[in-house]
Design a protein around this motif. Structure first.
Motif, mmCIF file in Angstrom:
data_model
loop_
_atom_site.group_PDB
_atom_site.id
_atom_site.type_symbol
_atom_site.label_atom_id
_atom_site.label_comp_id
_atom_site.label_asym_id
_atom_site.label_seq_id
_atom_site.Cartn_x
_atom_site.Cartn_y
_atom_site.Cartn_z
ATOM 1 N N LEU A 107 0.938 -1.382 -0.157
ATOM 2 C CA LEU A 107 0.049 -0.090 0.228
ATOM 3 C C LEU A 107 0.857 1.121 0.004
ATOM 4 O O LEU A 107 0.315 2.147 0.119
ATOM 5 C CB LEU A 107 -1.020 -0.146 1.121
ATOM 6 C CG LEU A 107 -2.027 -1.222 1.070
ATOM 7 C CD1 LEU A 107 -2.764 -0.993 2.684
ATOM 8 C CD2 LEU A 107 -2.992 -1.056 -0.047
ATOM 9 N N GLN A 108 1.997 1.173 -0.016
ATOM 10 C CA GLN A 108 3.019 2.201 -0.236
ATOM 11 C C GLN A 108 2.727 3.036 1.329
ATOM 12 O O GLN A 108 2.774 4.223 1.064
ATOM 13 C CB GLN A 108 2.998 3.079 -1.390
ATOM 14 C CG GLN A 108 2.935 2.417 -2.714
ATOM 15 C CD GLN A 108 2.618 3.308 -3.866
ATOM 16 O OE1 GLN A 108 2.172 4.324 -3.611
ATOM 17 N NE2 GLN A 108 2.777 2.687 -5.125
ATOM 18 N N THR A 109 2.798 2.231 2.387
ATOM 19 C CA THR A 109 2.472 3.204 3.599
ATOM 20 C C THR A 109 3.581 2.845 4.802
ATOM 21 O O THR A 109 3.798 1.982 5.085
ATOM 22 C CB THR A 109 1.051 2.519 4.113
ATOM 23 O OG1 THR A 109 0.038 3.011 3.062
ATOM 24 C CG2 THR A 109 0.553 3.350 5.494
ATOM 25 N N SER A 110 4.061 3.980 5.047
ATOM 26 C CA SER A 110 4.883 3.930 6.033
ATOM 27 C C SER A 110 4.237 4.273 7.507
ATOM 28 O O SER A 110 4.844 3.860 8.820
ATOM 29 C CB SER A 110 6.332 4.801 6.068
ATOM 30 O OG SER A 110 6.803 4.419 4.821
ATOM 31 N N SER A 111 3.154 4.942 7.689
ATOM 32 C CA SER A 111 2.466 5.137 8.958
ATOM 33 C C SER A 111 0.845 5.357 8.457
ATOM 34 O O SER A 111 0.526 5.638 7.619
ATOM 35 C CB SER A 111 2.740 6.508 9.500
ATOM 36 O OG SER A 111 2.703 7.742 8.471
ATOM 37 N N ALA A 112 0.201 5.055 9.508
ATOM 38 C CA ALA A 112 -1.326 4.898 9.219
ATOM 39 C C ALA A 112 -2.125 5.364 10.548
ATOM 40 O O ALA A 112 -1.553 5.045 11.691
ATOM 41 C CB ALA A 112 -1.633 3.544 8.656
ATOM 42 N N LEU A 113 -3.303 5.730 10.100
ATOM 43 C CA LEU A 113 -4.270 6.032 11.446
ATOM 44 C C LEU A 113 -5.423 5.894 10.866
ATOM 45 O O LEU A 113 -5.970 6.104 9.868
ATOM 46 C CB LEU A 113 -4.106 7.671 11.763
ATOM 47 C CG LEU A 113 -4.952 8.111 12.922
ATOM 48 C CD1 LEU A 113 -4.683 7.298 14.264
ATOM 49 C CD2 LEU A 113 -4.952 9.616 12.773
ATOM 50 N N THR A 114 -6.231 4.771 11.728
ATOM 51 C CA THR A 114 -7.682 4.260 11.359
ATOM 52 C C THR A 114 -8.458 4.182 12.252
ATOM 53 O O THR A 114 -8.169 3.866 13.581
ATOM 54 C CB THR A 114 -7.251 2.449 10.664
ATOM 55 O OG1 THR A 114 -6.197 2.366 9.844
ATOM 56 C CG2 THR A 114 -8.571 1.972 10.345
ATOM 57 N N ALA A 115 -9.570 4.575 12.145
ATOM 58 C CA ALA A 115 -10.822 4.475 13.085
ATOM 59 C C ALA A 115 -11.820 3.592 12.488
ATOM 60 O O ALA A 115 -12.404 3.751 11.413
ATOM 61 C CB ALA A 115 -11.306 5.892 13.223
ATOM 62 N N SER A 116 -12.091 2.336 13.094
ATOM 63 C CA SER A 116 -13.026 1.533 12.687
ATOM 64 C C SER A 116 -14.449 1.709 13.391
ATOM 65 O O SER A 116 -14.489 2.288 14.455
ATOM 66 C CB SER A 116 -12.724 -0.010 13.241
ATOM 67 O OG SER A 116 -12.547 0.044 14.661
ATOM 68 N N LEU A 117 -15.580 1.490 12.674
ATOM 69 C CA LEU A 117 -16.886 1.864 13.187
ATOM 70 C C LEU A 117 -17.359 0.478 13.777
ATOM 71 O O LEU A 117 -17.548 -0.378 12.861
ATOM 72 C CB LEU A 117 -17.826 2.411 12.170
ATOM 73 C CG LEU A 117 -17.406 3.821 11.946
ATOM 74 C CD1 LEU A 117 -17.886 4.646 10.719
ATOM 75 C CD2 LEU A 117 -17.867 4.796 13.028
ATOM 76 N N VAL A 118 -17.729 0.191 15.045
ATOM 77 C CA VAL A 118 -18.483 -0.940 15.465
ATOM 78 C C VAL A 118 -19.913 -0.627 16.004
ATOM 79 O O VAL A 118 -19.881 0.160 16.858
ATOM 80 C CB VAL A 118 -17.652 -1.509 16.373
ATOM 81 C CG1 VAL A 118 -18.252 -2.731 17.135
ATOM 82 C CG2 VAL A 118 -16.095 -2.139 16.242
ATOM 83 N N LYS A 119 -20.875 -1.170 15.309
ATOM 84 C CA LYS A 119 -22.230 -1.041 15.703
ATOM 85 C C LYS A 119 -22.959 -2.482 16.083
ATOM 86 O O LYS A 119 -22.740 -3.388 15.218
ATOM 87 C CB LYS A 119 -22.881 -0.298 14.593
ATOM 88 C CG LYS A 119 -22.526 0.920 14.100
ATOM 89 C CD LYS A 119 -22.248 1.973 15.423
ATOM 90 C CE LYS A 119 -21.792 3.416 14.753
ATOM 91 N NZ LYS A 119 -21.659 4.349 15.747
ATOM 92 N N ASN A 120 -23.609 -2.458 17.272
ATOM 93 C CA ASN A 120 -24.233 -3.604 17.801
ATOM 94 C C ASN A 120 -23.121 -4.787 17.733
ATOM 95 O O ASN A 120 -23.614 -5.798 17.344
ATOM 96 C CB ASN A 120 -25.420 -3.958 16.700
ATOM 97 C CG ASN A 120 -26.490 -2.918 16.783
ATOM 98 O OD1 ASN A 120 -26.748 -2.335 17.758
ATOM 99 N ND2 ASN A 120 -27.079 -2.552 15.447
ATOM 100 N N GLY A 121 -21.989 -4.292 18.188
ATOM 101 C CA GLY A 121 -21.114 -5.514 18.295
ATOM 102 C C GLY A 121 -20.194 -5.764 17.229
ATOM 103 O O GLY A 121 -19.613 -7.037 17.240
ATOM 104 N N ARG A 122 -20.402 -5.281 16.164
ATOM 105 C CA ARG A 122 -19.833 -5.810 14.615
ATOM 106 C C ARG A 122 -19.164 -4.567 14.172
ATOM 107 O O ARG A 122 -19.778 -3.701 14.007
ATOM 108 C CB ARG A 122 -20.769 -6.387 13.897
ATOM 109 C CG ARG A 122 -20.078 -7.246 12.962
ATOM 110 C CD ARG A 122 -21.332 -7.859 11.831
ATOM 111 N NE ARG A 122 -22.275 -7.059 11.068
ATOM 112 C CZ ARG A 122 -21.979 -6.272 10.005
ATOM 113 N NH1 ARG A 122 -20.616 -6.666 9.382
ATOM 114 N NH2 ARG A 122 -22.898 -5.464 9.371
#
Length: 800
Positions: A224-239
């Protein structure tokens, strides 16, 4: 400078050699060693900005800068940072030879403000969009430009929470988009697991992150040509259902503000998408409804009929023009009965105002999401409906879901929780009752045993041995009185006798008793402020509170330690006073500090609760700190606790300042022991307890007073209405027969307007006294009392 808690550096000499304290070290980050290096070498990247300010300082004029934005390199490449600082020239005799700087980094605050402004602008942009693809594109582009990232993307996750699909990623042109479906498991189990739990993924350096240790996960990032990353995941109703990510080609140190920002953007993007999907669905439904009116297609008619939710169309006045058959199932009415009627005809009176406001919003072109109100069923009950509505061609199209069962279930759960809390309270009351009964049985056993032995010794003629039994019975009775007083203070229903008091004298008088109570292995120290203010309180109750606090402190130090009793003058402004539940003003503080085991937070939170004790089983049935809490509240003050496990506890009483002098304790004590002169006045004694009435009558007769007596209010009133001349009424407050002591006193003063009254009571009848100040010529004496105290009160009232 070296001892300062705030970051400080100084630069000295021709090359401005840099020296700094430990507090400044974190501001350097991972820069090369800077101590003893020229200032310009250390901060060369910002010299164009700060150099002129330093030159100004070296010319003899100081500089103060607030929230300056600088582009600094702290070992991870250039980054934006903000600082508030001041430069002050340092002189060697008359010549400026260097400068000193006090500095505070304000980067997090600045980034937070920027984030808030960015989010506000983004929310405004998204509010007007209805196309999900456009919403995603605007969010990606805005966040990427704001954070100067290389790639930003948003996508959905399949039901297995493994495969992530993203389209139309935003890039700055220096990196590929890499749209499509990606296997999240390829990034390693730790990263995949964190994403599924909804934790923010912060990767500053792909090749030095311990979570990315195997070749496969490193290869996934490299692809992915990536050296640093910041990710926010969305969890709704436990998934996990979606994720928002930022990629950079270079290593980057992500800040807390940036981490929070991507989480906020992810949530707002998801909310905007949900709103767009809902709005689009409603608009599609509205178009279908309009098509049914025009074409009467069979498919749409079937949807209208089989829907389990209430669907209706109304004009902007709220008049229903059509409604689907679910009206019968949900509200009991035929659709024909509702058509042509106003919505407000069926709405609960308490919901009318909010519903009318929502109809006005819809008429102005605004959509409605998740609005609830109550509609009357045909049987007279009400149903709670959750509405989604949109305006369309001069009409309101709305879908309502019946959520009555859900709301009733929630209410039932709250009632069950309240019942459980009440049951727990009753259990505590039961435990307390058993402990009190045990204590009183012990006391009564001591009293009755002493009386029995006195009777036996009198019969045996062994009069000399009676005194020690009298002392024992008196001591037991006093212990019973103290227990009763503590219970009444705890329940805030005790009649206190406040007096102007200076704590320094009271503490000095208590020290010997306290030291004897806590034992020789405990050191007791006092620290008091000079010219301690006077406070207005019940001396006996404060002594009990202080002794109780010291005994609690002793129990917290099983291996010995130190108790420090501190007293000081304290002035609270409005903000500080609110933290203690007090009004602004002057207070005297009394603090008991120990070096014991301390209390965990959950015990501190409950320490003042009714019936709660911090003592372990077998250490007595005392009321713990609740007695101290009750006394402080009755005295117009407050009490608080500071404690940490392993470091000890500090409990502070804050008592209001009294503008006046304290009473002279020596004179008061001398007066209490003085021999009272004989009296000649007539006193009416009223008490329904024959034994109490007997001892009061005998005690006053011994002093020469003429005594009349009665067992209830009605009998006493007949005596007052007779020809007898009465100078003083001594009456219990709680009398039988429908007339209490206060009512008797009021009736007596109708006959004798200047009659003096002494109320005696074993319980503070606040409801009878109405919390008012007593009228002139009236006093209250709480039971039990010594006969000498009774005689003093009687003489005092008659002498006034």
């Amino acid at each position: 400078m070296l001892d300062a808690d705030t970051p400080v550096w100084l630069a000295w000499g021709p090359e401005l050699t840099l020296l700094y304290n430990d507090a400044y070290r974190p501001l350097l980050g991972d820069k090369p060693p800077a101590l003893g290096r020229p200032l310009r070498e250390v901060w060369g990247e910002v010299w164009d900005t700060v150099g002129p300010l330093i030159d100004q300082t070296l010319s003899g004029r100081g500089v103060v800068v607030d929230n300056a934005g600088l582009r600094v390199d702290r070992g991870h490449g250039l980054e934006d940072a903000w600082f508030s600082f001041s430069y002050t020239p340092l002189r060697d005799r008359e010549k400026v030879a260097g400068l000193i700087c006090l500095v505070t980094e304000t980067t997090e605050q600045a980034l937070t403000r920027r984030s808030e402004q960015f989010l506000s602008r983004l929310e405004e942009d998204l509010r007007t969009l209805a196309d999900p693809a456009e919403i995603i594109q605007v969010s990606q582009r805005s966040l990427g430009q704001h954070l100067e990232a290389n790639r930003v993307g948003y996508g959905s996750v399949d039901v297995t929470e493994r495969f992530f699909t993203t389209e139309n990623n935003w890039t700055d042109g220096l990196i590929e988009s890499f749209n499509g479906t990606h296997d999240l498991a390829g990034f390693g189990p730790e990263i995949h697991g964190a994403l599924k739990r909804g934790e923010p993924l912060v990767v500053d350096d792909v090749y030095n992150d311990p979570r990315i240790a195997d070749d496969a996960s490193k290869a996934a990032f490299a692809y992915l040509q990536t050296s640093s990353a910041l990710t926010a995941s969305l969890v709704k109703n436990g998934r996990m259902i979606a994720a928002f990510y930022i990629h950079c080609r270079d290593v980057r140190k992500w800040t807390q503000a940036e981490t929070k920002l991507i989480q906020d953007v992810a949530e707002r993007t998801w909310s905007a998408l949900e709103r767009a999907h809902a709005q689009n669905a409603l608009e599609r439904a509205n178009r279908e409804l309009e098509q049914r009116v025009e074409t009467k297609t069979r498919d749409h008619d079937r949807l209208w009929k089989i829907s389990q939710e209430l669907m209706l169309v109304a004009d902007h006045e709220g008049r229903i023009t059509s409604v689907n058959p679910s009206a019968t199932r949900i509200l009991g009415y035929d659709p024909e009965h509702l058509t042509g009627r106003l919505l407000t005809d069926f709405i609960h009176p308490d919901d009318l105002a909010s519903t009318e406001q929502e109809i006005r919003r819809l008429s102005e072109g605004l959509s409605t999401l998740a609005f609830e109100n109550r509609y009357r069923h045909e049987d007279g009950t009400y149903r709670v409906l959750n509405w989604t509505a949109v305006p369309f061609e001069n009409h309101i199209h709305a879908v309502g879901r019946d959520v009555t069962a859900e709301r009733e279930a929630g209410q039932a759960l709250r009632q069950t929780e309240e019942a459980l809390r009440q049951a727990q309270k009753m259990e505590a009351v039961g435990q307390l009752t058993g402990g009190i009964a045990h204590d009183f049985n012990n006391i009564i056993a001591g009293i009755t045993g002493s009386l029995e032995l006195m009777s036996k010794r009198l019969a045996q003629g062994r009069v000399a041995e009676i005194e020690r039994h009298i002392i024992g019975a008196t001591g037991a009775a006093n212990r019973a009185a103290n227990l009763t007083q503590r219970l009444l203070a705890f329940s805030r229903r005790q009649t206190l006798e406040p007096k102007p008091t200076r704590l320094s004298a009271l503490i000095a008088g208590m020290l010997e008793l306290i030291q004897r109570s806590v034992g020789p292995e405990i050191e007791v120290k006092t620290v008091e402020e000079d010219d301690l203010w006077t406070t207005f309180l019940d001396i006996g109750q404060l002594e009990n509170a202080l002794l109780n606090l010291c005994i609690n402190a002793r129990d917290a130090m099983p291996d010995g330690g130190t108790i420090t009793i501190r007293s000081a003058n304290t002035r609270f402004d409005a903000s500080e006073a609110r933290q203690h539940g007090l009004g602004a003003g002057d207070y005297v503080s009394l603090c008991v500090e120990d070096t014991g085991v301390g209390m965990p937070p959950e015990v501190v939170q409950r320490a003042f609760e009714p019936f709660y004790t911090t003592k372990s089983m077998g250490q007595g049935t005392g009321l713990g700190l609740s007695m101290v809490y009750g006394f402080a509240g009755q005295s117009g003050g407050a009490v608080n606790i500071r404690s940490k496990v392993g470091e000890g506890t500090v409990i502070c009483l804050y008592l209001p300042r009294h503008q006046g002098q304290s009473l002279a304790d020596d004179a008061e004590n001398a007066a209490s022991e003085a021999i009272l002169p004989k009296g000649k006045e007539t006193v009416l004694v009223v008490d329904d307890e024959p034994l109490v009435r007997m001892v009061v009558v005998e005690a006053l007769e011994d002093l020469g007073y003429s005594i009349l007596e009665a067992g209830d209010g009605a009998s006493a009133l007949k005596v007052l209405e007779s020809d007898a001349v009465i100078d003083l009424l001594v009456t219990d407050i709680g009398l039988p027969g429908g007339m209490n002591g206060r009512q008797l006193a009021a009736a007596a003063r109708q006959v004798w307007p200047v009659l003096k009254v002494l109320f005696i009571t074993g319980y503070a009848e606040n409801a009878v006294l109405n919390h008012d100040n007593l009228e002139p010529g009236m006093q209250v004496l709480p039971k039990p009392f010594q006969m000498h105290t009774l005689a003093q009160r009687v003489q005092d009232l008659l002498a006034r």
